[in-house]
Design an enzyme around this catalytic site. Structure first.
Site, short mmCIF file in Angstrom:
data_model
loop_
_atom_site.label_atom_id
_atom_site.label_comp_id
_atom_site.label_asym_id
_atom_site.label_seq_id
_atom_site.Cartn_x
_atom_site.Cartn_y
_atom_site.Cartn_z
N PRO A 9 16.46 -30.32 -26.77
CA PRO A 9 15.05 -29.99 -27.03
C PRO A 9 14.42 -29.24 -25.86
O PRO A 9 14.66 -29.59 -24.69
CB PRO A 9 14.40 -31.37 -27.18
CG PRO A 9 15.26 -32.28 -26.36
CD PRO A 9 16.65 -31.74 -26.44
N GLY A 10 13.65 -28.23 -26.16
CA GLY A 10 12.93 -27.50 -25.12
C GLY A 10 11.44 -27.65 -25.33
O GLY A 10 10.76 -28.41 -24.65
N CYS A 16 -3.53 -3.70 -21.99
CA CYS A 16 -3.75 -2.42 -22.67
C CYS A 16 -2.91 -2.31 -23.93
O CYS A 16 -2.04 -1.44 -24.03
CB CYS A 16 -3.46 -1.29 -21.70
SG CYS A 16 -4.47 -1.41 -20.23
N GLU A 17 -3.12 -3.20 -24.85
CA GLU A 17 -2.42 -3.23 -26.13
C GLU A 17 -3.39 -3.80 -27.15
O GLU A 17 -3.96 -4.87 -26.90
CB GLU A 17 -1.23 -4.20 -26.09
CG GLU A 17 -0.06 -3.81 -25.27
CD GLU A 17 0.84 -2.82 -25.98
OE1 GLU A 17 0.95 -2.90 -27.22
OE2 GLU A 17 1.42 -1.97 -25.29
C1 PLP Z 1 20.98 -22.87 -27.41
C2 PLP Z 1 19.57 -23.35 -27.42
N1 PLP Z 1 19.34 -24.67 -27.24
C3 PLP Z 1 18.08 -25.16 -27.22
C4 PLP Z 1 17.00 -24.34 -27.39
C5 PLP Z 1 15.63 -24.95 -27.34
O1 PLP Z 1 14.91 -24.71 -28.48
P1 PLP Z 1 13.47 -25.40 -28.66
O2 PLP Z 1 12.69 -25.08 -27.45
O3 PLP Z 1 12.92 -24.76 -29.86
O4 PLP Z 1 13.73 -26.87 -28.78
C6 PLP Z 1 17.19 -22.96 -27.58
C7 PLP Z 1 16.04 -22.07 -27.78
O5 PLP Z 1 16.10 -20.90 -27.89
C8 PLP Z 1 18.52 -22.46 -27.60
O6 PLP Z 1 18.75 -21.16 -27.75
#
Ligand code: PLP
Length: 456
Positions: free
Chosen positions: A314-315, A383-384
């Site tokens: 998870p990120g 500037c967009e």
């Molecule tokens: C290989 C991989 N793992 C994990 C993530 C994390 O994804 P998220 O932030 O949506 O949980 C990504 C996001 O691009 C990814 O490419």
């Protein structure tokens, strides 16, 4: 109640969600748990008033609620026992973040020598790091081998020989293979990575994955320990993950039949969807974990396989809801069709609305307005014409230059995707916890631009 069980309030980039009701701007459900209302329309996060942060550190600024990050890490570990939970550093990385995640017991997913070196020089154990990348540079691979990363995820056939040649004689590098399971999931076509027609991974359907696996098994310097897939991002239902489990276990069973080996690891990537605005859907982590583990046990039993160790990455679900962006209003322009509220940041610190239409809900802080809310478009200073941060959101009709706006759910894929456009300078990152604010990353300055610019 754990974070994972918070009522679903998140959404995804292309959800056909209308503008929030004009009379409900005071909903704090997508804000960090520590958020409290103060007098004069201010909010405190981590015990620190947002107006104080703006005064002390200037704007635009990003703050991160340390307790929220840590709590989200714990929620994952609790929901996913006997699983390696890797924080996906691409969502946001700085030394403090690496430190918090390490202290909480997570591993790390990195995708460049830069992310890897920052983490390892902060003290993150390399053995708990996994290196990704559809096109790893020689430098990425050299750093990974020199520092001793736990796993390298092979993403293309050409990488196999390159990596095998770089492994020092007599040693073995553990690798996973990123496969394409052929599953469409994710909040927007640009963040769907489980389908055939995109750049990541090796297809099961056309046999590229099976071919790569056979080649890896021929390399004495490489030890194949498992399969990996990442379906996409901002996924708000568990079905795609369950389908991925079945397909990957199916491939593991065929690998056992053909090669006589049982792979011990299965990495399902990340992509867990979060709330950006009240009323949107989010993925419930506890439910996801329970269903994935049950599906894995069932599929493996049916295939006669030992259950592999699960890995998740998870990120945004860890960093996103812990971050707040603070902006100062620079101008308000009324045209015949719209009111544009322009702030002192924009697409250089948050490219996500321009990239894939993510919808945010900024709110006025620092003064209590009695003026009726009206629909406005919050734009940046770049500037967009596409430099829009939030369209058709309610702000008081007396919003004026000098006002402060705060944007919740700003912790993931803002600063990690920030650019140097217009040399505005990337904002600082400030940690808040227990009533204290401390600078983690300083604001990018004119001196930074000058010192990089070495030629005439
Ligand atoms: C290989 C991989 N793992 C994990 C993530 C994390 O994804 P998220 O932030 O949506 O949980 C990504 C996001 O691009 C990814 O490419």
């Amino acid at each position: 109640m754990t974070l994972a069980d918070i009522p679903a309030t998140s959404g995804h980039a292309t959800a056909p969600v209308g503008a929030p009701p004009l009379d409900a701007p005071d909903d704090l459900t997508v804000w960090p748990h520590s958020t409290t209302r103060l007098a004069h329309g201010d909010l405190a996060v981590g015990g620190v008033p947002l107006t104080e942060i703006a005064e002390r550190f200037g704007t635009p600024a990003y703050l991160l609620d340390e307790a929220e990050v840590r709590e989200r890490c714990r929620t994952y570990l609790h929901a996913f026992p006997e699983t390696d939970v890797l924080y996906a550093a691409k969502a946001f990385l700085c030394r403090a973040m690496a430190h918090w995640v390490e202290e909480e017991g997570l591993g790390l997913d990195v995708c460049s020598a830069g992310e890897l070196e920052l983490a390892v020089t902060t003290g993150f154990p390399a053995s708990r790091i996994v290196l990704h990348g559809n096109a790893k540079s020689p430098d990425d691979l050299r750093s990974a081998l020199r520092l001793g990363v736990g796993r390298i995820v092979i993403d293309s056939a050409s990488e196999i020989a390159r990596l095998a040649a770089a492994v020092p004689p007599g040693s073995r590098q553990k690798v996973l293979v990123r496969v394409v399971p052929g599953i469409a999931a994710g909040g927007h076509s640009k963040i769907q990575t489980g389908t055939e027609d995109q750049k990541f991974g090796l297809s099961i359907t056309d046999g590229s994955a099976q071919h790569a696996i056979a080649r890896i098994l021929d390399q004495p310097g490489l030890e194949l320990v498992g399969l990996h897939c990442h379906l996409g991002s901002q996924i708000t239902t568990d079905k795609p993950y369950l389908c991925a489990v079945r397909r990957l276990v199916g491939l593991m069973a065929r690998i056992k039949d053909h090669h006589g080996i049982t792979l011990p690891e299965l990495d399902l990537g990340g992509g867990h969807g979060i709330a950006y605005r009240p009323g949107e859907d989010a993925l419930a982590i506890t439910t996801l974990a329970r269903k994935v583990r049950a599906e894995l046990a069932e599929s493996c039993a049916a295939a006669g396989l030992a259950v592999p160790r699960l890995i998740v990455e998870p990120g945004r679900a860890i960093a996103g809801p812990a971050g707040i962006a603070l902006y100062r209003v620079l101008s308000v322009k009324r045209t015949s069709d719209r009111t544009f509220v322009a702030v002192d940041g924009g697409m250089s610190d948050n490219p996500r609305p321009a990239l894939y239409g993510v919808r945010y809900l900024p709110r006025l802080i620092g003064r209590r307005s009695t003026a009726a809310p009206v629909p406005v478009t919050v734009v940046g200073r770049h500037c967009e014409a596409g430099d829009v941060l939030a369209s058709d959101i309610p702000l008081p009709s007396d919003t004026h230059p000098g006002d402060l706006l705060a944007v919740p759910v700003a912790g993931a894929y803002h600063l990690s995707m920030a650019s140097g456009y217009n040399l505005v300078g990337r904002p600082p990152v400030i940690a808040v916890s227990d009533g204290h604010a401390r600078l983690l990353v300083r604001r990018e300055s004119l001196e930074d631009f000058r010192s990089r610019d070495v030629g005439l």
